[in-house]
Design a protein around this motif. Sequence first.
Motif, mmCIF file in Angstrom:
data_model
loop_
_atom_site.group_PDB
_atom_site.id
_atom_site.type_symbol
_atom_site.label_atom_id
_atom_site.label_comp_id
_atom_site.label_asym_id
_atom_site.label_seq_id
_atom_site.Cartn_x
_atom_site.Cartn_y
_atom_site.Cartn_z
ATOM 1 N N PRO A 34 -25.611 -56.723 1.508
ATOM 2 C CA PRO A 34 -25.692 -56.720 0.320
ATOM 3 C C PRO A 34 -26.801 -55.824 0.233
ATOM 4 C CG PRO A 34 -26.124 -58.675 1.814
ATOM 5 C CD PRO A 34 -26.084 -57.888 2.326
ATOM 6 N N CYS A 35 -26.387 -55.156 -1.119
ATOM 7 C CA CYS A 35 -27.180 -53.878 -2.141
ATOM 8 C C CYS A 35 -27.993 -54.900 -2.982
ATOM 9 C CB CYS A 35 -25.696 -53.506 -2.403
ATOM 10 S SG CYS A 35 -24.380 -52.748 -1.717
ATOM 11 N N PRO A 36 -29.818 -53.757 -2.895
ATOM 12 C CA PRO A 36 -29.908 -54.659 -3.817
ATOM 13 C C PRO A 36 -30.049 -54.002 -5.520
ATOM 14 C CG PRO A 36 -30.304 -52.440 -2.984
ATOM 15 C CD PRO A 36 -28.929 -52.458 -2.271
ATOM 16 N N THR A 37 -28.989 -52.614 -5.166
ATOM 17 C CA THR A 37 -28.795 -52.218 -7.238
ATOM 18 C C THR A 37 -27.278 -52.453 -6.966
ATOM 19 O OG1 THR A 37 -28.595 -50.138 -6.291
ATOM 20 C CG2 THR A 37 -31.132 -51.193 -6.883
ATOM 21 N N ARG A 38 -26.919 -53.042 -8.292
ATOM 22 C CA ARG A 38 -25.564 -52.898 -8.870
ATOM 23 C C ARG A 38 -24.739 -51.513 -9.011
ATOM 24 N NH1 ARG A 38 -23.059 -55.813 -13.296
ATOM 25 N NH2 ARG A 38 -25.081 -56.476 -13.783
ATOM 26 N N GLU A 39 -25.794 -50.546 -8.806
ATOM 27 C CA GLU A 39 -25.170 -49.043 -8.902
ATOM 28 C C GLU A 39 -24.645 -48.814 -6.597
ATOM 29 O OE1 GLU A 39 -26.803 -49.502 -12.466
ATOM 30 O OE2 GLU A 39 -27.738 -49.661 -10.382
ATOM 31 N N GLU A 40 -26.115 -49.312 -6.087
ATOM 32 C CA GLU A 40 -25.262 -49.212 -5.143
ATOM 33 C C GLU A 40 -24.057 -49.789 -4.403
ATOM 34 O OE1 GLU A 40 -26.602 -49.297 -0.055
ATOM 35 O OE2 GLU A 40 -28.115 -50.122 -1.580
ATOM 36 N N ARG A 41 -23.722 -51.199 -5.166
ATOM 37 C CA ARG A 41 -22.828 -51.642 -4.808
ATOM 38 C C ARG A 41 -21.634 -51.089 -5.317
ATOM 39 N NH1 ARG A 41 -21.231 -56.204 -7.365
ATOM 40 N NH2 ARG A 41 -21.471 -54.806 -9.981
ATOM 41 N N ASP A 42 -21.878 -50.928 -6.014
ATOM 42 C CA ASP A 42 -20.035 -50.047 -7.561
ATOM 43 C C ASP A 42 -19.853 -48.516 -6.686
ATOM 44 O OD1 ASP A 42 -20.458 -52.241 -9.207
ATOM 45 O OD2 ASP A 42 -20.775 -51.661 -10.688
ATOM 46 N N SER A 43 -21.029 -47.890 -5.853
ATOM 47 C CA SER A 43 -20.619 -46.691 -4.719
ATOM 48 C C SER A 43 -19.569 -47.120 -3.883
ATOM 49 C CB SER A 43 -22.488 -46.357 -4.697
ATOM 50 O OG SER A 43 -21.841 -46.941 -3.141
ATOM 51 N N TYR A 44 -19.275 -48.360 -4.095
ATOM 52 C CA TYR A 44 -18.277 -48.893 -2.364
ATOM 53 C C TYR A 44 -17.221 -48.758 -3.017
ATOM 54 C CZ TYR A 44 -22.561 -48.804 0.433
ATOM 55 O OH TYR A 44 -23.700 -48.773 1.561
ATOM 56 N N LEU A 45 -17.136 -49.014 -4.804
ATOM 57 C CA LEU A 45 -15.850 -49.593 -5.077
ATOM 58 C C LEU A 45 -14.424 -49.005 -5.242
ATOM 59 C CD1 LEU A 45 -16.776 -50.967 -9.121
ATOM 60 C CD2 LEU A 45 -16.073 -52.590 -6.137
ATOM 61 N N PRO A 46 -14.639 -47.513 -4.543
ATOM 62 C CA PRO A 46 -13.491 -46.144 -4.465
ATOM 63 C C PRO A 46 -12.430 -46.757 -3.387
ATOM 64 C CG PRO A 46 -15.199 -45.214 -5.581
ATOM 65 C CD PRO A 46 -15.775 -46.841 -5.561
ATOM 66 N N VAL A 47 -13.437 -46.771 -1.781
ATOM 67 C CA VAL A 47 -13.422 -47.729 -0.833
ATOM 68 C C VAL A 47 -12.497 -48.502 -0.553
ATOM 69 C CG1 VAL A 47 -13.741 -47.682 1.847
ATOM 70 C CG2 VAL A 47 -14.914 -45.887 -0.175
ATOM 71 N N ALA A 48 -13.589 -49.351 -0.537
ATOM 72 C CA ALA A 48 -13.015 -51.496 -1.857
ATOM 73 C C ALA A 48 -11.629 -51.313 -2.359
ATOM 74 C CB ALA A 48 -14.170 -51.427 -1.567
ATOM 75 N N GLU A 49 -11.936 -50.531 -2.722
ATOM 76 C CA GLU A 49 -9.443 -50.945 -3.433
ATOM 77 C C GLU A 49 -9.467 -50.215 -3.245
ATOM 78 O OE1 GLU A 49 -11.428 -48.619 -7.048
ATOM 79 O OE2 GLU A 49 -12.119 -49.928 -8.627
ATOM 80 N N GLU A 50 -9.118 -49.249 -2.868
ATOM 81 C CA GLU A 50 -8.240 -48.528 -1.289
ATOM 82 C C GLU A 50 -7.353 -48.953 -0.128
ATOM 83 O OE1 GLU A 50 -5.484 -46.376 0.047
ATOM 84 O OE2 GLU A 50 -6.148 -45.685 -1.553
ATOM 85 N N LEU A 51 -9.327 -49.797 0.161
ATOM 86 C CA LEU A 51 -8.693 -51.369 1.716
ATOM 87 C C LEU A 51 -8.234 -52.581 0.780
ATOM 88 C CD1 LEU A 51 -12.101 -50.567 3.401
ATOM 89 C CD2 LEU A 51 -10.292 -49.663 3.847
ATOM 90 N N CYS A 52 -8.269 -52.737 0.221
ATOM 91 C CA CYS A 52 -6.966 -53.636 -0.926
ATOM 92 C C CYS A 52 -6.409 -53.118 -0.788
ATOM 93 C CB CYS A 52 -8.651 -54.291 -2.389
ATOM 94 S SG CYS A 52 -9.831 -54.859 -1.840
ATOM 95 N N ARG A 53 -5.925 -52.347 -1.606
ATOM 96 C CA ARG A 53 -4.157 -51.866 -1.747
ATOM 97 C C ARG A 53 -3.688 -51.759 -0.139
ATOM 98 N NH1 ARG A 53 -6.342 -49.295 -5.364
ATOM 99 N NH2 ARG A 53 -6.271 -47.279 -4.629
ATOM 100 N N LYS A 54 -4.467 -51.288 1.026
ATOM 101 C CA LYS A 54 -3.969 -51.278 2.332
ATOM 102 C C LYS A 54 -3.880 -52.985 3.053
ATOM 103 C CE LYS A 54 -5.830 -49.418 6.683
ATOM 104 N NZ LYS A 54 -6.429 -48.498 7.196
ATOM 105 N N TYR A 55 -4.502 -53.748 2.373
ATOM 106 C CA TYR A 55 -4.758 -54.943 3.669
ATOM 107 C C TYR A 55 -3.736 -55.853 1.972
ATOM 108 C CZ TYR A 55 -6.773 -52.358 7.233
ATOM 109 O OH TYR A 55 -7.630 -51.764 8.892
ATOM 110 N N GLY A 56 -3.927 -56.008 1.430
ATOM 111 C CA GLY A 56 -2.968 -56.937 0.793
ATOM 112 C C GLY A 56 -4.145 -57.393 0.408
ATOM 113 N N VAL A 57 -5.268 -57.019 -0.237
ATOM 114 C CA VAL A 57 -6.559 -58.550 0.090
ATOM 115 C C VAL A 57 -7.041 -58.142 -1.628
ATOM 116 C CG1 VAL A 57 -6.759 -58.964 1.972
ATOM 117 C CG2 VAL A 57 -8.058 -57.275 0.798
ATOM 118 N N HIS A 58 -8.099 -58.912 -1.647
ATOM 119 C CA HIS A 58 -8.780 -57.876 -3.238
ATOM 120 C C HIS A 58 -10.444 -58.717 -3.476
ATOM 121 C CE1 HIS A 58 -5.392 -59.862 -5.438
ATOM 122 N NE2 HIS A 58 -4.845 -61.122 -5.019
ATOM 123 N N CYS A 59 -10.693 -58.464 -4.356
ATOM 124 C CA CYS A 59 -12.193 -57.545 -4.651
ATOM 125 C C CYS A 59 -12.880 -59.002 -5.159
ATOM 126 C CB CYS A 59 -12.958 -56.144 -3.791
ATOM 127 S SG CYS A 59 -14.439 -56.031 -4.094
#
Length: 145
Positions: A34-59
């Motif tokens: 859990p992140c305290p701000t939307r900005e902090e959470r969104d800072s992980y989006l580029p990595v999360a999107e790449e991981l989703c492609r790698k593993y065939g999952v969604h976010c």
Amino acid sequence: MEREIDVYSYQCGVMDAFCEMVHAGVKRIALSRPCPTREERDSYLPVAEELCRKYGVHCFLENGGLVTDLFPRSLNEGSYNLVFYRREEDIAAYRAIGEEKARLLADGAYRGAARERLAVDFGRLLGYQEDDIARLMAENSDREP
């Protein structure tokens, strides 16, 4: 020689492991830290999107945190998370827990068996065993009123 691991890199590693577990069917859903701000959470989006492609999952982007008696209120209340999932029915089940909680709160019925059922359903969705769900709920002293 001791190395210091920065928080961002550590959380990216955690997300990688969770995406792999969701892909393998070990977990129906997995939550980022859990992140305290939307900005902090969104800072992980580029990595999360790449991981989703790698593993065939969604976010799914969670705004506000899902608070149940499974985890301490202070951990999720007002937080921002990434929810990883493979099947649409799993994210629908996650969202349904939040919607049911909102209905129960509006009706003044978020208590007793209904409240406990939501926490148990959330734990099951996360892949926890029944004994672990019961233990987490019993140990949680930071609950909503």
